[in-house]
Design a protein around this motif. Structure first.
Motif, PDB file in Angstrom:
ATOM      1  N   MET A   1      12.669  35.201  69.295  1.00 56.11           N
ATOM      2  CA  MET A   1      12.066  33.765  69.934  1.00 56.11           C
ATOM      3  C   MET A   1      12.065  32.725  69.125  1.00 56.11           C
ATOM      4  SD  MET A   1       8.737  33.066  72.107  1.00 56.11           S
ATOM      5  CE  MET A   1       8.451  31.585  72.909  1.00 56.11           C
ATOM      6  N   LEU A   2      12.783  31.702  69.486  1.00 55.45           N
ATOM      7  CA  LEU A   2      12.950  30.385  68.587  1.00 55.45           C
ATOM      8  C   LEU A   2      11.791  29.677  68.448  1.00 55.45           C
ATOM      9  CD1 LEU A   2      16.183  28.972  70.452  1.00 55.45           C
ATOM     10  CD2 LEU A   2      16.300  30.075  68.378  1.00 55.45           C
ATOM     11  N   ASP A   3      11.613  29.278  67.174  1.00 60.91           N
ATOM     12  CA  ASP A   3      10.274  28.425  66.850  1.00 60.91           C
ATOM     13  C   ASP A   3      10.745  27.045  67.168  1.00 60.91           C
ATOM     14  OD1 ASP A   3      11.991  27.354  64.788  1.00 60.91           O
ATOM     15  OD2 ASP A   3      11.160  28.375  63.343  1.00 60.91           O
ATOM     16  N   LYS A   4       9.592  26.284  67.031  1.00 65.94           N
ATOM     17  CA  LYS A   4       9.552  24.793  67.508  1.00 65.94           C
ATOM     18  C   LYS A   4      10.839  23.932  67.061  1.00 65.94           C
ATOM     19  CE  LYS A   4       6.175  21.336  68.683  1.00 65.94           C
ATOM     20  NZ  LYS A   4       4.796  20.900  68.539  1.00 65.94           N
ATOM     21  N   ASP A   5      10.966  24.193  65.774  1.00 68.93           N
ATOM     22  CA  ASP A   5      12.280  23.467  64.912  1.00 68.93           C
ATOM     23  C   ASP A   5      13.392  23.871  65.381  1.00 68.93           C
ATOM     24  OD1 ASP A   5       9.804  23.027  63.413  1.00 68.93           O
ATOM     25  OD2 ASP A   5      11.063  23.190  61.413  1.00 68.93           O
ATOM     26  N   ASP A   6      13.823  25.005  65.800  1.00 71.72           N
ATOM     27  CA  ASP A   6      15.086  25.404  66.395  1.00 71.72           C
ATOM     28  C   ASP A   6      15.112  24.900  67.848  1.00 71.72           C
ATOM     29  OD1 ASP A   6      15.782  26.651  64.185  1.00 71.72           O
ATOM     30  OD2 ASP A   6      14.879  28.849  64.568  1.00 71.72           O
ATOM     31  N   GLN A  97      11.087  17.847  56.988  1.00 72.93           N
ATOM     32  CA  GLN A  97       9.756  18.312  56.666  1.00 72.93           C
ATOM     33  C   GLN A  97       9.985  19.357  55.327  1.00 72.93           C
ATOM     34  OE1 GLN A  97       7.658  20.013  60.962  1.00 72.93           O
ATOM     35  NE2 GLN A  97      10.088  20.683  60.618  1.00 72.93           N
ATOM     36  N   SER A  98      11.155  19.467  54.827  1.00 69.93           N
ATOM     37  CA  SER A  98      11.399  20.192  53.655  1.00 69.93           C
ATOM     38  C   SER A  98      12.706  19.488  52.716  1.00 69.93           C
ATOM     39  CB  SER A  98      11.535  21.604  53.806  1.00 69.93           C
ATOM     40  OG  SER A  98      11.699  22.354  52.519  1.00 69.93           O
ATOM     41  N   LEU A  99      12.436  18.476  52.333  1.00 69.02           N
ATOM     42  CA  LEU A  99      13.807  17.512  51.807  1.00 69.02           C
ATOM     43  C   LEU A  99      14.180  18.372  50.565  1.00 69.02           C
ATOM     44  CD1 LEU A  99      12.654  13.993  52.616  1.00 69.02           C
ATOM     45  CD2 LEU A  99      14.598  15.449  53.666  1.00 69.02           C
ATOM     46  N   PRO A 100      15.536  18.526  50.459  1.00 77.44           N
ATOM     47  CA  PRO A 100      16.066  19.273  49.313  1.00 77.44           C
ATOM     48  C   PRO A 100      16.470  18.472  48.117  1.00 77.44           C
ATOM     49  CG  PRO A 100      17.773  18.935  50.697  1.00 77.44           C
ATOM     50  CD  PRO A 100      16.594  18.254  51.288  1.00 77.44           C
ATOM     51  N   TYR A 101      15.492  17.567  47.659  1.00 80.32           N
ATOM     52  CA  TYR A 101      15.556  16.451  46.712  1.00 80.32           C
ATOM     53  C   TYR A 101      14.245  16.637  45.977  1.00 80.32           C
ATOM     54  CZ  TYR A 101      19.187  15.078  49.913  1.00 80.32           C
ATOM     55  OH  TYR A 101      20.258  15.221  50.726  1.00 80.32           O
ATOM     56  N   PRO A 102      14.577  16.216  44.501  1.00 82.38           N
ATOM     57  CA  PRO A 102      13.436  16.345  43.527  1.00 82.38           C
ATOM     58  C   PRO A 102      12.532  14.954  44.031  1.00 82.38           C
ATOM     59  CG  PRO A 102      15.501  16.208  42.283  1.00 82.38           C
ATOM     60  CD  PRO A 102      15.674  15.936  43.887  1.00 82.38           C
ATOM     61  N   ASP A 103      11.177  15.016  43.405  1.00 84.95           N
ATOM     62  CA  ASP A 103      10.302  14.025  43.460  1.00 84.95           C
ATOM     63  C   ASP A 103      10.939  12.653  43.032  1.00 84.95           C
ATOM     64  OD1 ASP A 103       8.586  16.057  44.347  1.00 84.95           O
ATOM     65  OD2 ASP A 103       7.118  15.863  42.621  1.00 84.95           O
ATOM     66  N   ASN A 104      10.452  11.634  43.684  1.00 81.03           N
ATOM     67  CA  ASN A 104      10.592  10.238  42.990  1.00 81.03           C
ATOM     68  C   ASN A 104      12.379  10.105  42.675  1.00 81.03           C
ATOM     69  OD1 ASN A 104       7.783  10.279  42.676  1.00 81.03           O
ATOM     70  ND2 ASN A 104       8.249  11.043  40.485  1.00 81.03           N
ATOM     71  N   THR A 105      12.956  10.408  43.923  1.00 85.12           N
ATOM     72  CA  THR A 105      14.338  10.240  43.874  1.00 85.12           C
ATOM     73  C   THR A 105      15.035   8.989  44.410  1.00 85.12           C
ATOM     74  OG1 THR A 105      14.657  12.689  43.927  1.00 85.12           O
ATOM     75  CG2 THR A 105      16.779  11.314  44.549  1.00 85.12           C
ATOM     76  N   PHE A 106      14.502   8.424  45.511  1.00 92.36           N
ATOM     77  CA  PHE A 106      15.071   7.312  46.210  1.00 92.36           C
ATOM     78  C   PHE A 106      14.232   6.025  46.004  1.00 92.36           C
ATOM     79  CE2 PHE A 106      16.308  11.240  48.322  1.00 92.36           C
ATOM     80  CZ  PHE A 106      17.729  10.873  48.323  1.00 92.36           C
ATOM     81  N   VAL A 110      14.792   5.337  54.899  1.00 90.51           N
ATOM     82  CA  VAL A 110      14.875   4.738  56.165  1.00 90.51           C
ATOM     83  C   VAL A 110      14.599   5.518  57.233  1.00 90.51           C
ATOM     84  CG1 VAL A 110      16.441   3.581  57.852  1.00 90.51           C
ATOM     85  CG2 VAL A 110      16.406   2.888  55.599  1.00 90.51           C
ATOM     86  N   SER A 111      14.081   5.337  58.350  1.00 85.86           N
ATOM     87  CA  SER A 111      14.004   6.189  59.494  1.00 85.86           C
ATOM     88  C   SER A 111      13.758   5.058  60.767  1.00 85.86           C
ATOM     89  CB  SER A 111      12.697   6.829  59.641  1.00 85.86           C
ATOM     90  OG  SER A 111      11.435   6.147  59.876  1.00 85.86           O
ATOM     91  N   THR A 112      14.687   5.660  61.713  1.00 86.50           N
ATOM     92  CA  THR A 112      14.837   4.858  63.059  1.00 86.50           C
ATOM     93  C   THR A 112      14.481   5.632  64.118  1.00 86.50           C
ATOM     94  OG1 THR A 112      17.142   4.916  63.193  1.00 86.50           O
ATOM     95  CG2 THR A 112      16.121   2.912  62.126  1.00 86.50           C
ATOM     96  N   CYS A 113      13.293   5.726  64.897  1.00 88.83           N
ATOM     97  CA  CYS A 113      13.155   6.395  65.893  1.00 88.83           C
ATOM     98  C   CYS A 113      13.157   8.276  65.775  1.00 88.83           C
ATOM     99  CB  CYS A 113      13.783   6.312  67.224  1.00 88.83           C
ATOM    100  SG  CYS A 113      13.507   4.642  67.764  1.00 88.83           S
ATOM    101  N   VAL A 114      12.555   8.468  64.556  1.00 93.25           N
ATOM    102  CA  VAL A 114      12.764   9.837  64.102  1.00 93.25           C
ATOM    103  C   VAL A 114      11.334  10.503  64.150  1.00 93.25           C
ATOM    104  CG1 VAL A 114      12.809  11.076  61.934  1.00 93.25           C
ATOM    105  CG2 VAL A 114      14.360   9.314  62.505  1.00 93.25           C
ATOM    106  N   PHE A 115      10.365   9.902  64.096  1.00 92.75           N
ATOM    107  CA  PHE A 115       8.661  10.743  63.995  1.00 92.75           C
ATOM    108  C   PHE A 115       8.393  11.069  65.435  1.00 92.75           C
ATOM    109  CE2 PHE A 115       9.328   9.490  59.523  1.00 92.75           C
ATOM    110  CZ  PHE A 115       8.725  10.773  59.112  1.00 92.75           C
ATOM    111  N   CYS A 116       9.165  10.540  66.421  1.00 85.19           N
ATOM    112  CA  CYS A 116       8.784  10.996  67.614  1.00 85.19           C
ATOM    113  C   CYS A 116       9.097  12.437  67.949  1.00 85.19           C
ATOM    114  CB  CYS A 116       9.570  10.118  68.823  1.00 85.19           C
ATOM    115  SG  CYS A 116      11.373  10.100  68.752  1.00 85.19           S
ATOM    116  N   SER A 117      10.331  13.085  67.141  1.00 82.92           N
ATOM    117  CA  SER A 117      10.736  14.369  67.177  1.00 82.92           C
ATOM    118  C   SER A 117      10.605  15.151  66.063  1.00 82.92           C
ATOM    119  CB  SER A 117      12.350  14.232  67.594  1.00 82.92           C
ATOM    120  OG  SER A 117      12.849  13.537  66.604  1.00 82.92           O
ATOM    121  N   VAL A 118       9.979  14.907  65.214  1.00 84.11           N
ATOM    122  CA  VAL A 118       9.593  15.729  64.077  1.00 84.11           C
ATOM    123  C   VAL A 118       8.614  16.720  64.309  1.00 84.11           C
ATOM    124  CG1 VAL A 118       8.879  15.931  61.416  1.00 84.11           C
ATOM    125  CG2 VAL A 118      10.177  14.100  62.262  1.00 84.11           C
ATOM    126  N   PRO A 119       8.706  18.234  64.392  1.00 81.44           N
ATOM    127  CA  PRO A 119       7.745  18.913  64.680  1.00 81.44           C
ATOM    128  C   PRO A 119       6.331  18.764  64.081  1.00 81.44           C
ATOM    129  CG  PRO A 119       9.569  20.063  64.292  1.00 81.44           C
ATOM    130  CD  PRO A 119      10.044  18.527  63.822  1.00 81.44           C
TER     131      PRO A 119
END
Length: 203
Positions: A1-6, A97-106, A110-119
Motif C-alpha cells: 500500500m502506498l504511503d501518504k508521500d507516494d 521533509q528530508s533535504l540532502p544538504y548539510p546544515d547552514n548551506t543556503f 524560496v517556496s511558492t505554494c508548497v506547504f499546502c501539499s507537504v505531508p
C-alpha cells in the motif's frame, strides 16, 4: 500500500503536464517582488515545473531546485535547457521533509505554494531552518485557510476534493505552523486578503 508521500507524488506526476496553467493563480508581480529579494546561494523547494526560473535576478551565486515529483521536474529541466541563465542551476528529485544538504548551506530559500501539499509541513519547515544559514532568509508565497469564518468553513468543505484531485490542502493554517516551527516571521504581507501571503522568515 502506498504511503501518504507516494500518493501525493503520484498526483503531482499526473497533473504535471497542465500545472503551468493551474499555476497562473500566482501573479507575475508577486513572483517578481518575492524573488527580487534573494541573494547568494539559493534553494527553491517544490520548484515544480520551474515557473519561477525567469524571475530570479542574474546576480545570484547559484540556484538549486528540489521537487519530489519527477514528472514536474521534467518540465523544469526543459525550461533550463531552453533558457539563457547567467547562474548555474541544479535540479534534484528530493523530499523537502528530508533535504540532502548539510546544515547552514543556503543564503536564501524560496517556496511558492508548497506547504499546502507537504505531508508533514512542520518537518518540512524545520528542514528549511536546518539548511538555511544563520544569516540567511526564507522567502515564501503561500496560500492558506481564510481568516474569514464563512470562507474558512467553505474551504474546509472543499478541501477533501482538492486533496484528492491534486494533493493540495486549501485550508492549512500555514502562518501558525511557521511560527510554531521556531522560525521567526519578519514580514507577513497579505496579497489576497488572508488567503495568499508573502512571508519573509529568518531561521
Amino acid at each position: 500500500m502506498l504511503d501518504k508521500d507516494d500518493v501525493i507524488k503520484k498526483r503531482y506526476n499526473r497533473i504535471s503536464g497542465i500545472y503551468d496553467v493551474m499555476d497562473k493563480m500566482i501573479k507575475e508581480e508577486w513572483r517578481f517582488n518575492l524573488l527580487s529579494n534573494v541573494s547568494g546561494k539559493v534553494l527553491e523547494v517544490g520548484i515544480g515545473t520551474g515557473a519561477n526560473l525567469y524571475y530570479y535576478p542574474n546576480n545570484i551565486q547559484s540556484l538549486t531546485g528540489v521537487d519530489f515529483s519527477n514528472g514536474m521536474l521534467k518540465y523544469a529541466r526543459e525550461k533550463v535547457s531552453k533558457g539563457d541563465f547567467l547562474f548555474p542551476i541544479e535540479l534534484v528529485e528530493a523530499d523537502i521533509q528530508s533535504l540532502p544538504y548539510p546544515d547552514n548551506t543556503f543564503d536564501s530559500i524560496v517556496s511558492t505554494c508548497v506547504f499546502c501539499s507537504v505531508p508533514d509541513p512542520m518537518i518540512g519547515l524545520k528542514e528549511l531552518k536546518r539548511v538555511c544559514k544563520p544569516t540567511g532568509r526564507i522567502l515564501m508565497l503561500e496560500h492558506m485557510r481564510s481568516e474569514n469564518k464563512l470562507v474558512g468553513l467553505v474551504m474546509d468543505m472543499l478541501n477533501p476534493l482538492t486533496v484528492r484531485l491534486w494533493g493540495a490542502n486549501i485550508n492549512r493554517e500555514t502562518l501558525k505552523t511557521i511560527e510554531q516551527s521556531g522560525l521567526k516571521v519578519e514580514e507577513n504581507i497579505p496579497l489576497m486578503k488572508s488567503i495568499m501571503k508573502q512571508i519573509f522568515v529568518r531561521p
